[in-house]
Design an enzyme around this catalytic site. Structure first.
Site, PDB file in Angstrom:
ATOM      1  N   ASP A   8      -9.346   8.463  -1.994  1.00 10.27           N
ATOM      2  CA  ASP A   8     -10.690   8.526  -3.081  1.00 10.27           C
ATOM      3  C   ASP A   8      -9.464   9.314  -3.857  1.00 10.27           C
ATOM      4  O   ASP A   8     -10.531  11.086  -3.314  1.00 10.27           O
ATOM      5  CB  ASP A   8     -12.055   8.255  -3.203  1.00 10.27           C
ATOM      6  CG  ASP A   8     -12.426   7.056  -2.381  1.00 10.27           C
ATOM      7  OD1 ASP A   8     -11.520   6.639  -1.926  1.00 10.27           O
ATOM      8  OD2 ASP A   8     -13.563   7.430  -2.716  1.00 10.27           O
ATOM      9  N   ASP A 130     -15.836  -5.903  -4.696  1.00 11.94           N
ATOM     10  CA  ASP A 130     -17.096  -5.078  -4.523  1.00 11.94           C
ATOM     11  C   ASP A 130     -17.891  -5.259  -5.146  1.00 11.94           C
ATOM     12  O   ASP A 130     -18.570  -5.949  -6.393  1.00 11.94           O
ATOM     13  CB  ASP A 130     -16.531  -4.303  -4.782  1.00 11.94           C
ATOM     14  CG  ASP A 130     -15.284  -3.044  -4.811  1.00 11.94           C
ATOM     15  OD1 ASP A 130     -15.015  -3.112  -3.668  1.00 11.94           O
ATOM     16  OD2 ASP A 130     -13.797  -3.209  -6.351  1.00 11.94           O
TER      17      ASP A 130
END
EC number: 5.3.1.16
Length: 239
Positions: A8, A130
């Site tokens: 990330d 998500d």
């Protein structure tokens, strides 16, 4: 089941968030290329990369870091999400060597673009779902919708997408284990391969996902950086 080590990106560095909160970012390394090389050396089959700044900005924000990862990855395919919301951006990343783009926010706001992209680039477009409490969140998880994750997954089942990356936001970065039941239920509800994300903290978590017989892959980040999960051992166990 494929294990995807996660990188990330925030401000060019490798970080992990807790439940998607940018203010909770922990920096694990300043060299994304070196981190990718380390994962590749351990034998990973894929890399999972998220441009966190891009997810909030709505456009790519860590292009240099992604480029370093692609260079280090070599023949290992990279899937990328975060801030990919136009056909031009999709084409640009695929041309640069990204194997598969993950479309999240745009899947909610412009589902037609997902279908267009999946048709134009077979096998190279995934949808990122998500969810918090079963409801889809967008724009870097900052905005919650009334969209049910399962309903949304079924709407894209005939679109020709390569995979669904399902993230349980409440589990992400929390090291409390993945939501195996919800991920298994989603995978049973659609024919599209489902990749689990969020909460993987041990080899036992990976085995639990694998043993569902339905989950095609799992993403792990913090557990690898913290040393709770050894990548080489995990890959060998899953083989």
């Amino acid at each position: 089941m494929i294990l995807f080590p996660a990188i990330d990106l925030k401000d060019g560095a490798c970080v992990r968030l807790l439940r998607g909160e940018m203010s909770s970012a922990t920096v694990f390394g300043e060299d994304p290329g070196a981190q990718a090389a380390s994962f590749v050396a351990a034998g990973c089959e894929w890399l999972h990369v998220v441009d966190l700044d891009g997810a909030f900005a709505g456009r790519p924000a860590n292009a240099q870091a992604v480029g370093a990862i692609l260079h280090a990855a070599g023949e290992v395919p990279v899937q990328l999400g975060g801030g990919i919301r136009t056909m031009g951006t999709i084409e640009s990343w695929l041309d640069r060597g990204v194997a598969r783009v993950i479309l999240g926010t745009v899947a909610v706001e412009e589902p037609g673009l997902v279908r267009e992209a999946a048709a134009a680039f077979p096998g190279r477009v995934a949808v990122g779902l998500d969810a918090r409490g079963g409801r889809v969140a967008t724009r870097g998880w900052a905005e919650e919708t009334e969209e049910d994750a399962g309903d949304m997954a079924r709407r894209f089942e005939d679109a020709g997408i390569a995979a669904i990356v399902y993230t349980d936001i409440d589990r992400d970065g929390a090291m409390k284990g993945p939501n195996v039941a919800a991920t298994d239920a989603l995978a049973r509800a659609v024919a599209v391969p489902v990749v689990a994300s969020g909460g993987v903290s041990s080899l036992a978590d990976l085995v639990a996902l694998r043993d569902t017989g339905t989950v095609a892959g799992a993403i792990s980040g913090r557990a690898l950086y913290d040393g709770a999960l050894d990548l080489r051992a995990a890959l060998e166990a899953l083989r």
